[in-house]
Design an enzyme around this catalytic site. Structure first.
Site, PDB file in Angstrom:
ATOM      1  CG  ASP A 190      -1.881   1.158   1.238  1.00 46.67           C
ATOM      2  OD1 ASP A 190      -3.013   0.969   0.761  1.00 46.67           O
ATOM      3  OD2 ASP A 190      -1.496   2.265   1.689  1.00 46.67           O
ATOM      4  CE1 TYR A 249       0.906   8.022   2.205  1.00 48.27           C
ATOM      5  CE2 TYR A 249       1.336   5.715   1.730  1.00 48.27           C
ATOM      6  CZ  TYR A 249       0.532   6.690   2.284  1.00 48.27           C
ATOM      7  OH  TYR A 249      -0.634   6.327   2.913  1.00 48.27           O
ATOM      8  CE  LYS A 288      -3.599   4.786   0.355  1.00 51.61           C
ATOM      9  NZ  LYS A 288      -2.196   4.623   0.757  1.00 51.61           N
ATOM     10  CG  HIS A 336      -4.458   9.910  -0.048  1.00 54.51           C
ATOM     11  ND1 HIS A 336      -3.117   9.799  -0.344  1.00 54.51           N
ATOM     12  CD2 HIS A 336      -4.574   9.557   1.254  1.00 54.51           C
ATOM     13  CE1 HIS A 336      -2.466   9.386   0.736  1.00 54.51           C
ATOM     14  NE2 HIS A 336      -3.324   9.235   1.711  1.00 54.51           N
TER      15      HIS A 336
END
Ligand code: NAD
Length: 275
Positions: free
Chosen positions: A45, A50, A75, A108
């Site tokens: 994930d 990120y 996402k 998200h």
């Protein structure tokens, strides 16, 4: 160790346990995800925000694991919501991951103040139709946001990924999901280490009686609640530990004790406010 597969409302299956990479440094991501794949995780994930999709992709490429044995989620970030911007963001994520498709693409956060999430969802429907995403879902959606998607679009999200740990269980959201075939993914399953959850004497005792660790007990609680879960750790021993949760079971009273810890103790942002 066999990880239970969960069948989503679109017929695809997802391993109930995966590995999350929030706050994994981009420079360390390939090594850490490689460790997770070696331990046996097949579900990763990540998210565009990120900043570590390149490392995830490099670990996947180096692993030699057949693509159809892996489940990869990423996402759509808040600033990329919209139609063309969502298509572009998906393509950039695929390029960084080195993949032709993701198994799951999520919005998200709903960002209700901008009110673009319904339009963004229609873009994700197109991404599913053209095969760039096998399954599509949402993250951090509350009941009013889910109701709008159900009322105004043709596809029920396959999952809703929400903050969920014993101190913040969001029963209204999970109940609504269960009633509409939306699987619940629990982010921050250990409360991101912000609560003394793993030091609670009762949890320590349950763990000791089983020869398990408190973290394994809490993750096992999630599994028995039916949540999809992907704990994060940079530490190889903990990565291994968090994977070893399918060889024991919590009794009904132990499960109930952990469920009773609920105190609406959010560790992340409020989905109505995060922009
Ligand atoms: P988590 O609850 O998994 O906590 C991770 C922290 O717990 C680690 O940094 C470590 O300090 C500790 N930990 C891990 N294993 C342990 C063990 N065996 N024993 C003791 N401590 C241990 O929190 P998380 O990383 O925020 O959540 C998991 C994943 O969920 C993320 O990596 C990410 O993929 C996803 N996520 C999604 C959102 C979202 O908005 N959709 C937000 C946050 C996280």
């Amino acid at each position: 160790m066999t990880v239970t597969p969960i069948t989503l409302n679109d017929g695809h299956t997802i391993p109930q346990l995966g590995f999350g990479v929030f706050r994994v440094d981009p420079d360390d991501t390939q090594r850490i995800v490689s460790d997770a794949l070696e331990v046996g995780y097949r579900h990763i994930d990540t998210a565009a925000i990120y900043g570590n999709e390149v490392g995830v992709g490099a670990a996947i490429a180096a692993s030699g694991i057949p693509r159809d044995e892996l489940f990869v989620t990423t996402k759509l970030y808040n600033t990329d919501q919209g139609t063309e911007s969502a298509f572009d963001a998906m393509d950039l994520s695929l390029q960084k991951l080195g993949l032709d498709y993701v198994d799951l693409y999520l919005i998200h956060w709903p960002v209700p103040k901008r009110d673009v999430f319904v339009e963004s969802w229609r873009a994700l429907e197109k991404l599913a139709a053209d095969g760039r995403a096998r399954s599509i879902g949402v993250s951090n959606f509350l009941v009013p946001h889910l109701k709008r998607l159900l009322a105004e679009t043709d596809t029920v999200p396959a999952v809703n990924q929400i903050e969920l740990h014993p101190y913040h269980q969001q029963p209204a959201v999970t109940t609504f999901g269960a009633e509409h075939g939306i699987a619940t993914e629990a982010w921050g399953p250990l409360g991101q280490g912000k609560y003394p959850l793993l030091e609670l004497p009762e949890i320590v005792a349950i763990a000791a009686a089983r020869g398990k660790t408190p973290a394994q007990v809490v993750l096992r609680w999630h599994i028995q609640q039916g949540h999809i879960v992907f704990p994060k750790s940079n530490n190889r021993d903990r990565i291994r530990e968090n994977f070893a949760i399918f060889d024991f079971e919590l009794a009904a009273d132990e499960q109930a004790f952990i469920t009773a810890l609920e105190r609406q103790g959010r560790v992340g942002g409020d989905p109505n406010e995060v922009e």
